[in-house]
Enzyme design. Structure first.
Site, PDB file in Angstrom:
ATOM      1  N   LYS B 101     -48.922 -51.678 -33.626  1.00 60.85           N
ATOM      2  CA  LYS B 101     -49.237 -50.483 -32.834  1.00 60.85           C
ATOM      3  C   LYS B 101     -50.678 -50.648 -32.392  1.00 60.85           C
ATOM      4  O   LYS B 101     -51.593 -50.652 -33.211  1.00 60.85           O
ATOM      5  CB  LYS B 101     -49.054 -49.207 -33.659  1.00 60.85           C
ATOM      6  CG  LYS B 101     -49.324 -47.971 -32.816  1.00 60.85           C
ATOM      7  CD  LYS B 101     -49.284 -46.694 -33.624  1.00 60.85           C
ATOM      8  CE  LYS B 101     -49.804 -45.571 -32.744  1.00 60.85           C
ATOM      9  NZ  LYS B 101     -50.359 -44.468 -33.511  1.00 60.85           N
ATOM     10  N   ASN B 210     -47.576 -37.742 -37.873  1.00 59.57           N
ATOM     11  CA  ASN B 210     -48.344 -37.983 -39.095  1.00 59.57           C
ATOM     12  C   ASN B 210     -48.928 -36.683 -39.630  1.00 59.57           C
ATOM     13  O   ASN B 210     -48.468 -36.128 -40.624  1.00 59.57           O
ATOM     14  CB  ASN B 210     -49.448 -39.024 -38.840  1.00 59.57           C
ATOM     15  CG  ASN B 210     -50.204 -39.398 -40.096  1.00 59.57           C
ATOM     16  OD1 ASN B 210     -49.958 -38.875 -41.182  1.00 59.57           O
ATOM     17  ND2 ASN B 210     -51.133 -40.307 -39.993  1.00 59.57           N
TER      18      ASN B 210
END
Lengths: 400, 259
Positions: B101, B210
């Site tokens: 990522k 998250n």
């Protein structure tokens, strides 16, 4: 230098007494607007949150909001670091500091071997972030010594910060090339008369040189700058704090790729003792922490071992993101040197392991490593196919 | 990883779950593990800046079952393309994966991704054999350029990272989803399961969450809630969402005299 390229110009336009009046006279309406808007009103909101009325009547609300904002941005983690004092040599006379040149104390500057001893002990305690600290002696602790020390520390730690005498821009660039990540340079006080009263001799007397240091750091491209006042030097701590916030605002806009931290050290007893001119109460410290968190949601707020264990634990949820642990504030202190005198006495004498366990018991994950200086140094120089980690090591790679 | 007919194909993997989870901000590894398990997520992203080759405990990796969950290293904290490329290679070596990522944010305050550096680094890393999932602005042209550069997916933001503001970029996400030939993973800013469902209803391939899970008072229950919301949103998208109209249908048509 008083050009538009530095904070001094902006600083001189601000009127201490006017700001002080604004803070003292903040009413319910202004405080509630600051709380409802979560600090969106910037410095105006901060003035209200620093007011005596906010302290008396809104502290719990401020604490709740500061807690929420910190949790949102930083999560339930606290970064840990250790200071490593390399020298207590100093050419300044400052009436509040143990390292002051007039103090008849044994002076010590660590050699590379002695630095390695300190490193060995800090590594056993799992530290990856260290703060290199010295007095202000450009002759005995010059840029070359600092460069070499950063190089040595970088071989063992992921992240090296520094708190030493203010330097020139090209000197900062030189130290950044050695892997320096952050510099702490507290103005001590933004009130010029108090500043002159406490800084009696040496280069530190030059208020403007110190005030423009973060500009030089920003231009040099440092990753992080730490700001703050030393509480106990100036009577009007509310206005002093407001000026620190103005400084922060100015720097954030100008050096947008740099991050910032703020600390709130209170004057501690030391050799050549000075009684603080103001007693910043625990309640005031809580107000400061919460006001700054509401003012700036992303700011790193750091708390040292100057404060007591009980207070440190209670301040944790109010906005703190970074803590020192198990600190020694004299050169060679970790390896057991008791001869060189400390800069100030610490209050929280718990070991790093005890701090880690305390954090966990309070629902916080201790973070030992949050950046790697090799990113900034090696990324520029390494050939494409260089193997960066020993493959054997990769199996025990850990993410904390 | 899948016998599911609606699995998400990404690189050489197929994912049953379209929820990806970040590892930051959790109060402990144990709580993280339970919450990922409750969410059903099969891919978690790990910040290399917190990786420590010397530490032998406290590893978040100890709490990830790599048999069932794919680890996606990320470059969080880097400020330019060179640093990102350096960290990518370190991650490949350390974690034995070519997945990454890519996040490059020179602005430490709002962590806004740098579009130019992200495109440059994507080109370089794809050439170097990486499977790149770049975090980027909800910029349709940038997303097409990242696709052309060989990104395996694009990860446009819903709103500033960690802000819980949801899909502030909704109109641009809609264009990105419409135009993209690679998976679109909505990343950053998703603060509630309903917002995750909304992204999935719009046709996003997956979402990454998250903060909303990690800082909840009950991260395990919140992980479960997000898992269910993502499934519900996906089901609704596949079932075909009704057209939203600002007008009521006229009961007395004005042109009926023509028929």
């Amino acid at each position: 230098m008083k050009s538009m390229d530095s904070f001094v110009g902006e600083f001189e336009k601000a009127e201490w007494s006017e700001i002080s009046k604004t803070i003292i006279s903040a009413d319910r309406c202004k405080i509630e607007r600051a709380l409802d808007g979560e600090g969106a009103g910037g410095l105006e909101d901060l003035a209200a949150l620093l007011s005596p009325l906010a302290n008396q009547e809104y502290l719990e609300e401020m604490a709740q909001l500061a807690h929420q904002l910190t949790k949102q941005r930083f999560g339930k983690v606290i970064r840990l670091f250790a200071p490593i004092y390399l020298s207590n040599e100093c050419n300044n006379i400052c009436d509040y500091c143990g390292f002051s040149m007039g103090n008849q104390i044994p002076r010590k500057t660590l050699s590379n071997v002695e630095i390695l001893r300190e490193i060995g002990i800090l590594k056993k305690h799992k530290f990856e972030h260290v703060l290199l600290v010295t007095g202000e002696s450009s002759k005995k602790v010059g840029v070359d010594y600092l460069y070499d020390s950063i190089k040595v520390l970088n071989e063992y730690f992921a992240n090296v910060s520094m708190e030493v005498q203010p330097l020139k821009e090209d000197e900062y660039q030189y130290l950044i090339s050695a892997g320096l990540h952050a510099v702490l340079v507290y103005q001590e006080t933004y009130e010029k008369k108090s500043y002159a009263k406490h800084h009696l001799k040496g280069r530190k007397r030059n208020f403007d040189w110190r005030l423009n240091t973060p500009d030089r750091l920003g231009r040099a491209g440092i990753n992080k700058i730490g700001l703050g006042c030393l509480y106990g030097l100036t009577q009007d701590w509310r206005t002093d704090s407001f000026f620190a916030a103005m400084h922060l605002n100015y720097l954030e806009k100008r050096y947008w790729q740099t991050s910032f931290s703020m600390s709130f050290p209170r004057l501690r007893p030391c050799e050549g003792e000075l009684n603080p001119v103001v007693d910043l109460k625990d309640r005031d410290l809580v107000q400061l922490l919460c006001a700054f968190r509401i003012f700036n949601h992303e700011l790193e707020l750091s708390l040292s071992t100057r404060e007591s264990p009980t207070l440190r634990e209670n301040l944790l949820p109010l906005g703190i993101t970074t803590m020192s642990a198990g600190s020694k504030t004299n050169p060679g202190g970790y390896a057991g040197n008791v001869e060189s005198l400390e800069q100030f006495s610490i209050s929280d004498e718990r070991s790093p392991h005890e701090i880690q366990e305390m954090l966990r018991s309070k629902g916080y994950e201790p973070v030992w490593k949050d950046w790697d200086s090799s990113y900034q140094c090696l990324a520029k120089t390494l050939p494409k196919d260089t193997v960066l980690l020993d493959k054997a090591d990769s199996k025990i790679l850990a993410v904390s | 990883m899948s016998g599911n007919t609606d699995s998400l194909k990404l690189g050489d993997f197929e994912f049953d779950s379209r929820l990806f989870v970040g590892t930051g901000k959790f109060e402990s590894g144990q709580l993280f593990e339970k919450s990922v398990s409750a969410s059903g997520s099969q891919m978690v992203t790990v910040a290399m800046k917190r990786a420590n080759p010397n530490a032998q405990d406290d590893s978040i990796l100890d709490f990830i079952d790599s048999e069932t969950i794919k680890i996606l290293p990320n470059t969080s904290g880097v400020r330019d393309a060179k640093e990102a490329i350096f960290v990518a290679r370190m991650a490949r070596e350390a974690l034995q994966t070519n997945w990454l990522k890519l996040e490059i944010h020179p602005d430490p305050k709002y962590l806004m991704p740098d579009p130019i550096a992200t495109l440059e680094a994507t080109k370089e890393l794809v050439r170097d054999g990486f499977i790149i999932l770049p975090y980027c602005h909800a910029d349709p042209v940038l997303c097409k350029k990242l696709e052309d550069a060989g990104a395996a997916a694009v990860m446009p933001l819903g709103s500033p990272i960690g802000s819980n503001q949801g899909l502030q970029t909704k109109e641009f996400l809609r264009i990105i989803i419409e135009q993209s030939s690679i998976p679109v993973v909505v990343d950053a800013g998703i603060g509630a399961p309903s917002q995750a469902a909304e992204a999935m209803e719009m046709g996003a391939s997956a979402v990454l969450v998250n903060t909303a899970i990690a800082v909840s008072s009950d991260p395990v229950a919140m992980g479960d809630a997000f898992g269910k919301a993502v499934k519900a949103g996906r089901m609704a998208y596949l079932a075909g969402m009704g057209k939203v109209s600002k007008k009521a249908t006229a009961t007395s048509p004005l042109t009926s005299f023509l028929s």
